[in-house]
Every structure is written in structure tokens, then in C-alpha cells.
Design a protein around this motif. Sequence first.
Motif, PDB file in Angstrom:
ATOM      1  N   GLU A  52      39.085  50.571  46.913  1.00 57.64           N
ATOM      2  CA  GLU A  52      40.024  49.996  45.955  1.00 57.64           C
ATOM      3  C   GLU A  52      39.232  49.591  44.718  1.00 57.64           C
ATOM      4  O   GLU A  52      38.197  48.934  44.829  1.00 57.64           O
ATOM      5  N   PHE A  79      43.403  53.281  44.095  1.00 57.24           N
ATOM      6  CA  PHE A  79      42.918  53.423  45.471  1.00 57.24           C
ATOM      7  C   PHE A  79      42.584  54.874  45.751  1.00 57.24           C
ATOM      8  O   PHE A  79      43.095  55.795  45.116  1.00 57.24           O
ATOM      9  N   VAL A  96      42.490  44.116  41.674  1.00 57.01           N
ATOM     10  CA  VAL A  96      42.270  44.196  43.123  1.00 57.01           C
ATOM     11  C   VAL A  96      42.471  42.825  43.753  1.00 57.01           C
ATOM     12  O   VAL A  96      43.081  42.700  44.823  1.00 57.01           O
ATOM     13  N   TYR A 149      45.146  48.854  38.976  1.00 59.93           N
ATOM     14  CA  TYR A 149      44.686  48.918  40.360  1.00 59.93           C
ATOM     15  C   TYR A 149      44.782  50.361  40.854  1.00 59.93           C
ATOM     16  O   TYR A 149      45.837  51.001  40.744  1.00 59.93           O
TER      17      TYR A 149
END
Length: 503
Positions: free
Chosen positions: A426, A435, A303, A433
Amino acid sequence: MTTAGGLVHRAGGLLIPAWELPPGVRAAVTTRRLAGVSPSPFDSGNLGSRCGDAPANVVANRVVLRHTLALPSEPVWLRQVHGVAVHSVAQQGNPDGDHHDDPVADAAYTNRPGLVCLVQTADCLPLLICSDDGREVAAVHAGWRGLAAGVIEATLARFEAPAAQLRVWLGPAIGPASYEVGEEVRAAFVAHDATAHRAFSETRPGHWLCDLYELARQRLAAVGVDAVSGGGFDTFTDPRFYSHRRSRPTGRFASLIWIEPLASAQPAQHTARPTALAAHRRATRLMFPRLLGSAFAKLPRTVQALHLRRGLQTFQGAATIRRGSHWLARLCGRVTGLPPAMQDAPLCVEITATPRREHWLRNFDGHRMGSAMWKRKGRLCERLGLVTFHFRLSVQNAALVWTVDRVRALGLPLPASWFSGVKAREFERDGRYCFEVAAALPLAGELVHYSGWLDADPAWVENEWPDQPLADEARDDYDSSDDYDSERHGNADSGDGGGDGGD
């Protein structure tokens, strides 16, 4: 024996005590010229988290310190309260920790190689201590209150080595020609030892010039320490150092000492990484690090990687999108440019980031959705189509959470309660990563729900720090009350109003 001490200059705003140390023991003092990022009046190497500087600046400056000195571990940062508590350093500090969790103490002691003892000062007296055999070290913060209460004696009591086998260096503090105190200060020392009167010189009735160095030497001699060097500095008149009496607010510099790990007990290489540090300096001025402050360091590396890159960056990934079926939901989707429903569709996100604004262009398998972001009064503002959202950012359970605070459409305010169902998050999952965005309205029900992942490389945060020149470099310090929305787009959205003592 007392000897005159000095400091040897090193690159990057560092000073090395001219002090005879046992093999494997290292010591250093920072200055205001540490290659940090803090603006005036903290320029530029402030390491204090409680003196008014922005938390993100302090985090960046501490990273600079670690790299410049090639420290074996993260120092343990103390919450200094002008007392006599001594913290035994048994493990390295936590670079992602909250400063509210710092140990409350005014001295740090360790006998473990690879751990760093550190104190911060800005007029108070720092002392560095080590045993002749190099197996024990300590750093002491001694303002007049702590000195009078016995912080030196409390620290020496932690050493297994006898006092006659200890070496002490007196670091930069306010000098006797600059430090005027009241009668209560003199009385506190004279009540303990009548000979302390030699450290005071009367200037006017009830006021005295105080020699902290002499007082410290007296205390050390009284317990049998005679290998004392250093002293002779004056932080009030020396512009290399922060001084609480000279300027308020001001920053803090550090005095630190450590025992090198056994495998690397050799002369330290005090070398800076100018390209990496310059890149870090610019990166920490971007919107997300500045809005989150010290909490930014608590985010997962993937992130952080997405929000620390300046200029134009492209991230590839995939997304799954679900759309609401209500006619009002479909209308809102057209107004904001939401993508259609799709499953595991290829996603490409282009982010152009500067300290003042960011532009995000999301391409969901051919459907493009763009938005502009800027910061305003501690909020992140994002315009999607005809609607502008004001988000409050926070870190919760290692995730970056976006919470709607205000909404405007065509410049007109809308009830915030309508948008309680708008949430964004997030986070990191399986080293990637990820979301998740959900939006729902009271009458329309679900508008959209989309989630997915992007290829934000976490190794970039630690290892690369690419140096990218930007045309707006001179505007890096643009204030957080940036009026980008109305200035650039003619929107009527105006926003609402929404030390410790000397060390």
C-alpha cells in the motif's frame, strides 16, 4: 534571589510553572493525567519512547501534547543518557521520525522563536532556563550523574546573556526525604565543592539522603545565577508524576519551554480538543497502528487514513486485475474467491474496523470478495475463503508492505516457501492511496495480480477525527495475542510462540 515556586493547574493534565517569564516565553509541565492513551503502568500520558510503553501509544500521547498546548512546532525529543551534551535546536522535530534518530543529549537550547525545548524525567531534576530579554531558552535533564558532571554549567555556557541575566525554574524531581543514595554519589559532589555536604543527610553507614534541589542551587550560585525559583516537589510521593523509584516500569513526563513565534507572542490558550483527542485515542488502538507501532507514523497520509477509521467506512476507486491461466491457478482462485480479470473496473471497499478485528468486503464491478482480519502474536492474520495467511507488516520506502509468514488451509499448515511469490503493498502516488497485490505459486505460476486506487482522504487524518461510539469500547485494550481465529471460527490455527534507568 531564590523564591518559592509552584504550579498552576490547566485542563488536560498540564501544569504551568508559577514563574515570572518575559513576554513571549511559555513553559509547561505534563503529568500522568495528560489525556493520553497508555495503559497501566504507564497510564495515561507517558511521553517516553524508551521505557517499555507501546510505540503507538507514545506517538498518540505526543499528538495530544501538541494539540493541548497548541505548540508552535513539534518538540525536539532527546535521547537522554545522563551526560552533559547540549543540543542546539535549530529546526523543529520530526513527528514521523524514528526515536533511534533522536539527538543524544541531556539539554536543549534555542534562540529561535517557534522551536520547543523539552526534557523527560521521572525522578531526575528538570530545569527550565530563559534570559531576561526572552531571546534564549533551554531545558535541562539533571540526574545526579549529569548534575555532578556539569550539565547545568554546559547549558549556561550556550547562552549569550550573562549568568546574572538568566532565570531558572527547578521542576518536579524526587525530594530530599525520598532520595537515598550511596557514598559514591556524595563523594562525587563533595570532591567538586566541599560545601556540597550540606545537601546530604546520613541515614545509615554509607547511605545518604540527597537534596537535588540544593545541589542545583549551589551549582547555579557558583556561576552567578541568583534568579532561581521552583523546587520543593517530590515525584516519589506525588501521584501526579511518574517516579522510577516508586514504580518500575513507569512512564516519563515532560518539562518544556519555548519562545512564541513573533507573530503570535501573546498569552497561550491551553485548551484541549476533547472530541478530537478521544477519537485519536480510539483510532490508535486499531490493528494496523498497534502492529506497526511508531513506524505507522512514517506512512503517507492517505495510507494512514485508510487504517485509522473505526466502524464501517466505504471507499470508492478502481482496479485492474490479471489472472493466471494454469489450471492449478484457476483452482486456487476459486478456493480463495479471487475476482476475474478486468481492466480499470469500478471498485468499492467496505471496511468494518474494531480494535479486535476487521472485515473487508471488496466489490470488483459486481464480484464480491470478503476477508476477515485479526492480530495474533505480532502478525496480521487474514482469511480468504478456505485459506488463512499470516502476514508480517513493515514500512519500506514509505509503503506498507505485507509479507507472508505462514499459511494454513482448512487448519493444516502449508510450506511457507510455496508463498514467497505472494506480496502486497500500500502506497501513495500523486496524492492518492494506491495498492498492488501479486500472488504466484511454484507450480501454478501467477494466480492473480491486481492494482488500483481508493479515495482515502488524507485531510481526515489531520482535521476531522470523527467521534464514533462503538459497542466494544470496553475491549479496546484486548491483548495483541488475540485468538480471534480459533475463538470465533473454530479454526485449529494456534500460532507459534514466537530503560533506560530512572530519569
